[in-house]
Design a protein around this motif. Structure first.
Motif, PDB file in Angstrom:
ATOM      1  N   UNK A  30       0.806  -1.215   0.000  1.00  0.00           N
ATOM      2  CA  UNK A  30       0.000   0.000   0.000  1.00  0.00           C
ATOM      3  C   UNK A  30       0.838   1.264   0.000  1.00  0.00           C
ATOM      4  N   UNK A  31       0.235   2.321  -0.505  1.00  0.00           N
ATOM      5  CA  UNK A  31       0.860   3.643  -0.547  1.00  0.00           C
ATOM      6  C   UNK A  31       0.162   4.534   0.476  1.00  0.00           C
ATOM      7  N   UNK A  32       0.906   5.086   1.416  1.00  0.00           N
ATOM      8  CA  UNK A  32       0.351   6.053   2.364  1.00  0.00           C
ATOM      9  C   UNK A  32       0.226   7.395   1.667  1.00  0.00           C
ATOM     10  N   UNK A  33      -0.948   8.002   1.775  1.00  0.00           N
ATOM     11  CA  UNK A  33      -1.201   9.290   1.113  1.00  0.00           C
ATOM     12  C   UNK A  33      -1.369  10.372   2.180  1.00  0.00           C
ATOM     13  N   UNK A  34      -0.505  11.372   2.110  1.00  0.00           N
ATOM     14  CA  UNK A  34      -0.491  12.475   3.075  1.00  0.00           C
ATOM     15  C   UNK A  34      -0.410  13.770   2.281  1.00  0.00           C
ATOM     16  N   UNK A  35      -0.969  14.856   2.833  1.00  0.00           N
ATOM     17  CA  UNK A  35      -0.728  16.142   2.174  1.00  0.00           C
ATOM     18  C   UNK A  35       0.413  16.862   2.885  1.00  0.00           C
ATOM     19  N   UNK A  36       1.198  17.591   2.111  1.00  0.00           N
ATOM     20  CA  UNK A  36       2.294  18.418   2.627  1.00  0.00           C
ATOM     21  C   UNK A  36       1.820  19.864   2.588  1.00  0.00           C
ATOM     22  N   UNK A  37       1.968  20.581   3.701  1.00  0.00           N
ATOM     23  CA  UNK A  37       1.305  21.885   3.774  1.00  0.00           C
ATOM     24  C   UNK A  37       1.998  22.986   2.981  1.00  0.00           C
ATOM     25  N   UNK A 208       5.813  15.072  -3.483  1.00  0.00           N
ATOM     26  CA  UNK A 208       7.054  14.414  -3.076  1.00  0.00           C
ATOM     27  C   UNK A 208       6.721  12.930  -2.954  1.00  0.00           C
ATOM     28  N   UNK A 209       7.568  12.063  -3.525  1.00  0.00           N
ATOM     29  CA  UNK A 209       7.305  10.622  -3.466  1.00  0.00           C
ATOM     30  C   UNK A 209       8.548   9.874  -2.966  1.00  0.00           C
ATOM     31  N   UNK A 210       8.293   8.870  -2.135  1.00  0.00           N
ATOM     32  CA  UNK A 210       9.333   7.927  -1.731  1.00  0.00           C
ATOM     33  C   UNK A 210       8.783   6.520  -1.928  1.00  0.00           C
ATOM     34  N   UNK A 211       9.684   5.558  -2.097  1.00  0.00           N
ATOM     35  CA  UNK A 211       9.270   4.172  -2.328  1.00  0.00           C
ATOM     36  C   UNK A 211      10.013   3.236  -1.387  1.00  0.00           C
ATOM     37  N   UNK A 212       9.473   2.065  -1.211  1.00  0.00           N
ATOM     38  CA  UNK A 212      10.062   1.076  -0.299  1.00  0.00           C
ATOM     39  C   UNK A 212      11.479   0.715  -0.724  1.00  0.00           C
ATOM     40  N   UNK A 213      12.389   0.663   0.265  1.00  0.00           N
ATOM     41  CA  UNK A 213      13.757   0.221   0.026  1.00  0.00           C
ATOM     42  C   UNK A 213      13.799  -1.295   0.209  1.00  0.00           C
ATOM     43  N   UNK A 214      13.895  -2.069  -0.866  1.00  0.00           N
ATOM     44  CA  UNK A 214      13.846  -3.532  -0.733  1.00  0.00           C
ATOM     45  C   UNK A 214      15.086  -4.112  -0.057  1.00  0.00           C
ATOM     46  N   UNK A 215      16.146  -3.311   0.048  1.00  0.00           N
ATOM     47  CA  UNK A 215      17.399  -3.784   0.637  1.00  0.00           C
ATOM     48  C   UNK A 215      17.643  -3.187   2.018  1.00  0.00           C
ATOM     49  N   UNK A 216      16.577  -2.732   2.656  1.00  0.00           N
ATOM     50  CA  UNK A 216      16.736  -2.112   3.976  1.00  0.00           C
ATOM     51  C   UNK A 216      17.349  -3.111   4.953  1.00  0.00           C
ATOM     52  N   UNK A 217      18.250  -2.630   5.775  1.00  0.00           N
ATOM     53  CA  UNK A 217      18.994  -3.510   6.683  1.00  0.00           C
ATOM     54  C   UNK A 217      18.119  -4.136   7.767  1.00  0.00           C
ATOM     55  N   UNK A 229       3.321  12.437  -0.865  1.00  0.00           N
ATOM     56  CA  UNK A 229       2.995  13.687  -0.181  1.00  0.00           C
ATOM     57  C   UNK A 229       2.556  14.711  -1.224  1.00  0.00           C
ATOM     58  N   UNK A 230       1.262  14.988  -1.266  1.00  0.00           N
ATOM     59  CA  UNK A 230       0.731  15.973  -2.209  1.00  0.00           C
ATOM     60  C   UNK A 230       0.801  17.357  -1.571  1.00  0.00           C
ATOM     61  N   UNK A 231       1.412  18.294  -2.249  1.00  0.00           N
ATOM     62  CA  UNK A 231       1.621  19.631  -1.687  1.00  0.00           C
ATOM     63  C   UNK A 231       0.360  20.471  -1.882  1.00  0.00           C
ATOM     64  N   UNK A 232      -0.283  20.829  -0.763  1.00  0.00           N
ATOM     65  CA  UNK A 232      -1.508  21.640  -0.783  1.00  0.00           C
ATOM     66  C   UNK A 232      -1.367  22.728   0.278  1.00  0.00           C
ATOM     67  N   UNK A 233      -0.993  23.942  -0.106  1.00  0.00           N
ATOM     68  CA  UNK A 233      -0.783  25.005   0.886  1.00  0.00           C
ATOM     69  C   UNK A 233      -2.062  25.464   1.587  1.00  0.00           C
ATOM     70  N   UNK A 234      -3.200  25.324   0.917  1.00  0.00           N
ATOM     71  CA  UNK A 234      -4.455  25.797   1.504  1.00  0.00           C
ATOM     72  C   UNK A 234      -5.003  24.737   2.455  1.00  0.00           C
ATOM     73  N   UNK A 235      -5.049  25.075   3.745  1.00  0.00           N
ATOM     74  CA  UNK A 235      -5.462  24.095   4.743  1.00  0.00           C
ATOM     75  C   UNK A 235      -6.902  23.633   4.530  1.00  0.00           C
ATOM     76  N   UNK A 236      -7.804  24.546   4.213  1.00  0.00           N
ATOM     77  CA  UNK A 236      -9.204  24.176   4.027  1.00  0.00           C
ATOM     78  C   UNK A 236      -9.353  23.165   2.895  1.00  0.00           C
TER      79      UNK A 236
END
Length: 528
Positions: A30-37, A208-217, A229-236
């Protein structure tokens, strides 16, 4: 010492064992979806000061040590190993040594070694041939003499003087390890880390996007396939999108107390948590700009503040009045109410005194002082700025709002390109060595008002060296009271706000005394 090294190792094993036991219930994918202010200036945590960089990038990196991501109050007892497997102090408190994790690779496949740790702190202390464009936290490491490596997997921080709080600084989300082989300019655009997520892209004002590191220690982590992270400056606009199900969680601490009820009515299934942030709104005054070079005018402006009105209007009474350090109970070091100085609850009496000061300086009803009030262009500073403008009118000051976008705000503030402003100061950690040195030390880049008191500077060093927590607390409170008496950076209030997330978001802990340290997200998962 050896005992502390062993304790750290035992704590790490216990933490891993507990998490392994819990892992049976977790779901991967799954992809976590968050807004960036807002749209950050860059992706380089070492060079930026805003959560809009730390939140999406903390999971790209690792620290030597980190605050336990599932303990709400950061403290020395919640610090756990990360790229270090353990640590030990010398008897005199001037050498902090780390044993490092082996077999870790950077996202581009290069091996992580002790040399990368040395390179990171050479950058932060200005010793490297490459330079950071901005170095907001250089003051954190003013006591650091050098970083010494021993082979590939041992490193020692050698200090000029004892600094027990160094470990707390290293656990902050602002203390990631950078690779030697990637220059700072590339880290701004395409950061390379060792963390659970790999950087994919940053499109300013978009995403802004990041993806799973398959080689994480750390085997089995992260659970998520990625985060967007979708950039949305308007809080409302952003909150409406959360309520409609477009996002899995809000921007952390972005739901004001007055708005929370509406969000919960539109999203009754959502889980919302209100918490203190270790963030205050404060009045910044540039003493290099006339007439604010007059300390009496600066004092008058501080006297005009009705702190309770800010809290009642903005947070329905759920804020806190305090000094330079976060007040208790969330804060460990802050002044209790009876020790605050210069905070007369009789606001009209204080304003009468302030008007007398202004009149003596030649101002009055027929000769008012006009000035621009500079603020970062986000709701949490714009909204209180409107109240501040109204309060300053009571002492013959007419302020015009001047909003500055985040991409320019920190540079302008550090260059002191303002006359007066309403600023938000958020503590990276709840410790005096961060808050006091960064914001009030004479040489700090983040001392945006230019306050400089040589005698206080000595007291800052004294508290930093004190190993006894109770004695240190007494020293810190003496310093804090002096800062309030001097009006160094008048603290208006500490605020609280809510974070909300959908019920299927699991493994999230909202921290109560820092907004910067809880976003590794390697244990977060989606139950759907």
């Amino acid at each position: 010492m050896a005992g502390r090294l062993m304790a750290a190792a035992v704590a790490a094993c216990f933490c891993i064992a507990m998490q392994s036991g819990q892992a049976l219930a977790q779901k991967a994918g799954g992809i976590l979806r968050v807004y960036n202010r807002d749209s950050p200036p860059s992706m380089s945590i070492l060079e930026e000061s805003a959560l809009s960089t730390v939140l999406p990038m903390m999971g790209v990196f690792n620290n030597l040590v980190v605050y336990d991501q599932h303990v709400a109050q950061n403290s020395k007892v919640s610090i756990v190993p990360d790229l270090a497997t353990g640590w030990s102090w010398s008897e005199d408190g001037t050498r902090l040594s780390f044993e490092l994790r082996q077999g870790v690779k950077w996202h581009d496949g290069e091996p992580f070694t002790a040399q990368d740790v040395k390179c990171t702190w050479d950058l932060l202390t200005g010793k490297a041939s490459n330079k950071l464009r901005i170095n907001p936290r250089r003051s954190w490491y003013s006591s650091l003499e050098e970083v010494v490596t021993k082979g590939d997997y041992k490193v020692t921080f050698v200090l000029k003087r004892p600094q027990p709080a160094l470990l707390a600084l290293l656990a902050s989300g602002f203390a990631p390890i950078y690779p030697c082989h990637v220059p700072p300019d590339e880290m701004r655009r395409h950061p390379i880390g060792t963390g659970p997520f790999k950087f994919v892209e940053f499109r300013p004002n978009e995403v802004i996007r990041v993806t799973r590191n398959p080689d994480y220690w750390r085997n089995g982590r992260p659970y998520l396939d990625g985060i967007e992270y979708t950039i949305i400056p308007n809080r409302s606009t952003a909150l409406l999108a959360f309520e409609s199900g477009k996002f899995d969680m809000t921007w952390p601490y972005d739901v004001p107390v007055p708005v929370l009820k509406d969000v919960q009515s539109q999203s009754p299934q959502a889980i919302c948590e209100t918490a203190p942030l270790n963030a205050n709104r404060n009045l910044i005054i540039n003493p290099q700009v006339p007439p604010f070079d007059d300390p009496e005018i600066r004092r008058a402006m501080a006297l005009a503040l009705d702190r309770k009105a800010f809290i009642d209007i903005l947070d329905r009474g759920q804020g806190d009045i305090g000094g330079a350090m976060l007040p208790p109970p969330a804060g460990v070091w802050g002044l209790p109410p009876e020790m605050l100085k210069g905070y007369d609850p009789d606001v009209e009496n204080s304003r009468a005194e302030a008007r007398a000061v202004m009149e003596k300086a030649g101002y009055g009803p027929d000769h008012r002082l006009s000035v621009k009030l500079t603020v970062r262009n986000i709701p949490i500073t714009r909204d209180p700025a409107i109240i501040l403008i109204d309060q300053l009118k009571t002492i013959y000051i007419d302020a015009e709002l001047e909003p500055i976008e985040t991409v320019n705000w920190f540079r302008r503030a550090m260059r002191k390109e303002y006359a007066i402003g309403l600023n938000m100061t958020a503590g990276a950690i709840d410790d005096p060595d961060q808050q006091l040195f960064e914001n009030y030390s004479c040489s700090s880049e983040r001392n945006i008002t230019g306050y400089c008191n040589p005698e206080l500077e000595k007291e800052l060093a004294q508290q930093s060296m004190e190993p006894d927590p109770e004695k240190r607390k007494e020293l810190v409170r003496t310093i804090d009271r002096k800062l309030q008496e001097d009006g160094a950076r008048p603290i208006i209030f500490y605020y609280r706000a809510a974070s909300c997330w959908q019920p299927y978001v699991q493994g999230l802990t909202i921290m109560v005394n820092s907004i910067y340290n809880g976003w590794r997200f390697e244990d977060l998962w989606l139950d759907r």
